[in-house]
Design an enzyme around this catalytic site. Structure first.
Site, PDB file in Angstrom:
ATOM      1  N   HIS A 241       0.995  -1.136  -0.131  1.00  0.00           N
ATOM      2  CA  HIS A 241      -0.088  -0.070  -0.038  1.00  0.00           C
ATOM      3  C   HIS A 241       0.913   1.301   0.059  1.00  0.00           C
ATOM      4  CE1 HIS A 241      -3.333   2.494   0.619  1.00  0.00           C
ATOM      5  NE2 HIS A 241      -3.872   2.142   1.775  1.00  0.00           N
ATOM      6  N   HIS A 280      -2.587  -2.692  -9.534  1.00  0.00           N
ATOM      7  CA  HIS A 280      -3.633  -1.797  -8.715  1.00  0.00           C
ATOM      8  C   HIS A 280      -4.987  -2.852  -8.769  1.00  0.00           C
ATOM      9  CE1 HIS A 280      -6.375   1.304  -7.064  1.00  0.00           C
ATOM     10  NE2 HIS A 280      -5.191   1.966  -6.646  1.00  0.00           N
ATOM     11  N   ASP A 336       2.524   5.310  -6.969  1.00  0.00           N
ATOM     12  CA  ASP A 336       3.547   5.321  -6.303  1.00  0.00           C
ATOM     13  C   ASP A 336       4.803   5.009  -7.143  1.00  0.00           C
ATOM     14  OD1 ASP A 336       1.723   3.472  -4.149  1.00  0.00           O
ATOM     15  OD2 ASP A 336       2.883   5.197  -3.503  1.00  0.00           O
TER      16      ASP A 336
END
Ligand code: SDX
Length: 403
Positions: A241, A280, A336
């Protein structure tokens, strides 16, 4: 099984509630906060204005925005006792461990946070006084998130704590407190300040991700919001995460030069390595935030100079996007993949990157918490069921008869 329907592993395709806050279309790669496309907010808005939108449902008027910013900044100061709390950590404690603890510590300060005293009456009535207390808690948590993060940073650096300055913006005040050149030499850099503010805005909310779900699961017992936010921060800490932005840079450093990318991808296919920053649960085409982060990186590099890891990141990105192993699994860069390169260029230490995700995400966690606290019919504790597949009824066997 009393007609229970089992959710797929990891809540795949399971909706647990209705929400008016954030809309994601994973197939089309769409993200909207209260209906506004993330691309427009990243271009025209700022983190605190977006925070107001997420929390209260509409873009603030100029007056509302000014008041909200003043209130948030006013709550930026923490009691000097917090210095002893932070000094109790080893200098090399992970900043996310410090921040997670600090949110729970914050709750020990405020009488209304003691659920046994007031938890039951405070929120469930939705009375004017409970609204007032709720909004003060929200302002405190958003205002203090940057100060607590900066205090964790100062512990890592072995430096004195910095009182939040006056006259700077939310992000500017954060950068001032973080400045490792010493506050007397602090020179605001508008390009870097705007870049970090856009990154904060992009990370502010993302529907029911693991950490937001954790905040709601925890908050549904009517515990105080400081403790619920501490729980969310713990969830975000994980490398699947919010810890992924740190993992991406460690991955790029381990790959080294662009010519090592093919060998790395082969190791990923053999499941010996993970391609952090890709994939994702919801986005199956692309994460719209990743394009904005990528563009912001170019702005930042104009000021800080290009990071040699950028070439490796671009080579990795291009190779993975053309490789059937990844395209067949609908894997694309998420928020990210590029953000760590910006934080690195701005001089943040590697293990501080997840903190730069947690600070803005406090807004989304609180927006969902407030929505739950005010939902029709009051708060229902989140208590899912299970399908029992264990042993049937058995009789106890004394220890000397067991084989
Ligand atoms: C965030 O939920 C949110 O909204 C989160 C977030 C937010 O704003 O809150 O968007 C922020 O957390 C972004 C994600 C950051 N995490 C990473 O970058 C870590 C690497 N990504 C993976 O761990 C993974 O993609 C997840 C955790 C993000 C999603 O996992 P899922 O949905 O459970 O998908 P999966 O593991 O079932 O993968 C499906 C397939 C599998 O292949 P098979 O076993 O079926 O052959 O894709 C593979 C996986 O092995 N796969 C990957 C991969 N991600 C998935 N293979 C290699 N590298 C990867 N990164």
């Amino acid at each position: 099984d009393k007609g229970l329907r089992i959710a797929d592993k990891g809540y795949l395709n399971t909706a647990v509630m209705r929400s008016e806050i954030t809309y994601i279309d994973g197939e089309a790669g769409i993200l909207r906060y209260r209906g506004y496309p993330i691309e427009q907010l990243a271009l025209h808005s700022n983190h605190l204005e977006t925070a107001y939108l997420l929390l209260y449902g509409s873009l603030p008027t100029k007056y509302q925005a000014t008041l909200f910013e003043e209130e948030v900044l006013h709550h930026g100061v923490v009691h000097s006792d917090a210095e002893q709390f932070f000094r109790s950590f080893r200098y090399d404690a992970h900043p996310m461990a410090m921040l997670t603890s600090a949110f729970a510590y914050l709750g020990s300060y405020y009488a209304e946070a003691n659920p046994s005293l007031q938890g039951q009456t405070l929120y469930t009535k939705g009375s004017p006084e409970s609204l007032a207390i709720m909004d003060k808690q929200i302002l405190r948590l958003i205002g203090k998130a940057t100060t607590l993060a900066a205090m964790a940073y100062r512990v890592r650096q072995g430096r004195d704590f910095v009182t939040p300055p006056t006259g700077l913006s939310y992000t500017g005040s954060f950068l001032y407190q973080m400045d490792h050149l010493g506050q007397e030499n602090y020179v605001p850099n508008p390009v870097l300040e705007r870049a970090l503010d856009v990154l904060f805005l992009l990370h502010a909310d993302h529907e029911l991700n693991a950490s937001s779900t954790t905040v709601l699961q925890t908050g549904s017992s009517l515990v105080d919001p400081y403790s619920a936010i501490a729980a969310g921060c713990a969830s975000l800490y994980g490398p699947l995460h919010g810890g992924a932005n740190e993992a991406v840079i460690r991955m790029l450093i381990s790959i080294g030069k662009p010519e090592n990318v093919p060998a790395f991808l082969e190791a990923v296919k053999r499941r010996e390595k993970v391609l952090s920053g890709f994939g994702h649960r919801v986005y199956k085409t692309s994460d719209p935030r990743s394009f904005i982060v990528r563009k912001t990186a170019d702005e930042v590099f104009k000021v800080t100079g290009r990071d040699e890891l950028l070439e490796t990141a671009m080579a990795l990105h291009d190779a993975a996007m053309k490789d059937e192993y990844f395209t067949s699994r609908k894997l694309a860069p998420n928020v990210d993949f590029w953000s760590g390169l910006i934080y690195r260029a701005m001089g943040f230490p590697l293990d501080f990157f997840p903190v730069l995700f947690a600070v803005p995400r406090v807004v989304g966690w609180l927006a969902h918490w407030r929505q739950m606290m005010l939902q029709d019919g009051g708060v229902k504790i989140w208590r899912p069921r299970q399908i029992y597949v264990g042993e049937g009824k058995r009789e106890y066997v004394p220890v000397d008869q067991r084989v």
